[in-house]
Enzyme design. Sequence first.
Site, PDB file in Angstrom:
ATOM      1  N   GLU A 144     -10.917  -7.105  -4.673  1.00  0.00           N
ATOM      2  CA  GLU A 144     -10.698  -7.660  -3.367  1.00  0.00           C
ATOM      3  C   GLU A 144     -11.672  -7.536  -2.240  1.00  0.00           C
ATOM      4  OE1 GLU A 144      -7.229  -9.059   0.633  1.00  0.00           O
ATOM      5  OE2 GLU A 144      -6.729  -7.887  -1.470  1.00  0.00           O
ATOM      6  N   ASP A 197      -4.233 -13.836  -1.849  1.00  0.00           N
ATOM      7  CA  ASP A 197      -3.424 -13.270  -1.185  1.00  0.00           C
ATOM      8  C   ASP A 197      -3.737 -14.316   0.135  1.00  0.00           C
ATOM      9  OD1 ASP A 197      -3.059 -10.867  -2.378  1.00  0.00           O
ATOM     10  OD2 ASP A 197      -4.342  -9.832  -0.169  1.00  0.00           O
ATOM     11  N   ASP A 209       2.160   2.197   3.105  1.00  0.00           N
ATOM     12  CA  ASP A 209       3.291   1.247   4.176  1.00  0.00           C
ATOM     13  C   ASP A 209       4.751   1.337   3.857  1.00  0.00           C
ATOM     14  OD1 ASP A 209       1.155  -0.712   4.688  1.00  0.00           O
ATOM     15  OD2 ASP A 209       1.453  -1.405   2.488  1.00  0.00           O
ATOM     16  N   GLU A 248      -8.640 -13.883  -1.321  1.00  0.00           N
ATOM     17  CA  GLU A 248      -8.098 -13.870   0.142  1.00  0.00           C
ATOM     18  C   GLU A 248      -8.249 -14.895   0.587  1.00  0.00           C
ATOM     19  OE1 GLU A 248      -6.168 -12.148   4.564  1.00  0.00           O
ATOM     20  OE2 GLU A 248      -6.470 -10.445   2.988  1.00  0.00           O
ATOM     21  N   HIS A 279     -10.449 -14.080   4.139  1.00  0.00           N
ATOM     22  CA  HIS A 279     -11.787 -13.463   3.773  1.00  0.00           C
ATOM     23  C   HIS A 279     -12.846 -14.204   3.319  1.00  0.00           C
ATOM     24  CE1 HIS A 279      -9.413  -9.584   2.339  1.00  0.00           C
ATOM     25  NE2 HIS A 279      -9.578  -9.510   4.065  1.00  0.00           N
ATOM     26  N   HIS A 299       0.904  -1.195  -0.013  1.00  0.00           N
ATOM     27  CA  HIS A 299      -0.391  -0.016   0.215  1.00  0.00           C
ATOM     28  C   HIS A 299       0.465   0.794  -0.158  1.00  0.00           C
ATOM     29  CE1 HIS A 299      -2.830  -3.844   2.484  1.00  0.00           C
ATOM     30  NE2 HIS A 299      -3.616  -2.378   2.080  1.00  0.00           N
TER      31      HIS A 299
END
Length: 435
Positions: free
Chosen positions: A230, A294, A102, A266, A269, A99
Amino acid sequence: MAYFSSISNVQYEGTKTSNLFAFRHYNPDEVIEGKTMREHLRFALAYWHTMTQDGSDPFGSPTNIRTWEGSTPMETAHNRVEAFFEILEKLGVDYFCFHDVDIAPTGDSLEQFFSNLDEITDHIKQKMEETGKKLLWNTANMFSHPRFNNGAASSNNAEVFAYAAAQVKKGLDISKKLGGENYVFWGGREGYESLLNTNMKFEQDNIARLFKMAVTYGEKIGHKPQFLIEPKPKEPSKHQYDFDAATTMAFIQKYDLEGDFKLNLEANHATLAGHTFEHELNVARDYDALGSIDANQGDMLLGWDTDEFPTNIYDTTFTMLEILANGGLAPGGINFDAKVRRSSFEMEDLILAHIAGMDTYARGLKAAAKIREDKFLENLKEERYASYKEGIGIRILEDKEDLESLTEYALKNDSPTLESSHLESVKSRLNDYLI
């Protein structure tokens, strides 16, 4: 400065090794189904969990020991770049993801944030050129700051929408600068707390507007990464609009985004959505929209996004079956969106945790390839749907029947003969491939 000088580059040593800093199953050069493991798995490291996660939780202070902290935020950011690429080199991982927040401090203004991003991405680009590492995907964090309290593109405040658009533009500029192969949208707060004050259609229309702006801008600057959405059902919002793969595909189809957008799925998720990971992968594959994943796992006893490193070979086997059936993930990959446990606080745990995840996916790949070689599941499905290969079944598939003709057939054949699935036996035999 070397941050992991006591650890050598991790090599494949097989299952007989007692070396903790060695791969037991991941042999990057081993060829399976015509590709090396390195080509199949396309591993990537997540900058956020690897470099910025500090071991804190809602009930406790940070525990992680990290030696890259500097005297200023920008010094720390530069140190993290050096340490991160050292980890990539130690593990032999080719890709990474991040990100915007980050990699660089946000500063006191958007202008300062962009300036910090320019400086740090110059450093990242230099390290990429030195090491050959590549950017799998980047994204904009449009959920952490209080300005995104009511969402980003879905915000009720037009100025927040404009701020989000600026972050996405900068993200795409960075993607072009670093040769990003994908660009991800995760709508952490693109959802609602209550429908009492929410115009759901208005908010989703605006999300689609931002997505289309991103596609248009990418074309304008001559950079067209694979765009990915996502899905996640909740956390931090009560209900997020990209609830799961099927919901997100409905959104993509409604707003004519097919061809530009696929899914980044993910595992944890999927758990939060009440699905298995292979279910989500299968849904995406059925829509020709499986773009990237992910890699992590959740704790079935905890009802939140724990982002544990994947160590369940059943899960990784089923995951790799879907990926192999998809013909691979490129230009997507397998990103370790996973964090070390709070009690795994030493620097070396960052290396050990990724070794565990990479070995587990390698085991899943090998098991999945053997299952496919024996056509174990393929034959089961062929037998299960055999009634559609002849007689009335083939006529149904060829659209040669209608309600009237099928009624006439059913009146003459009103006692279908069913066959047992022997599902327990199937699961038992499946164990032979995994253990």
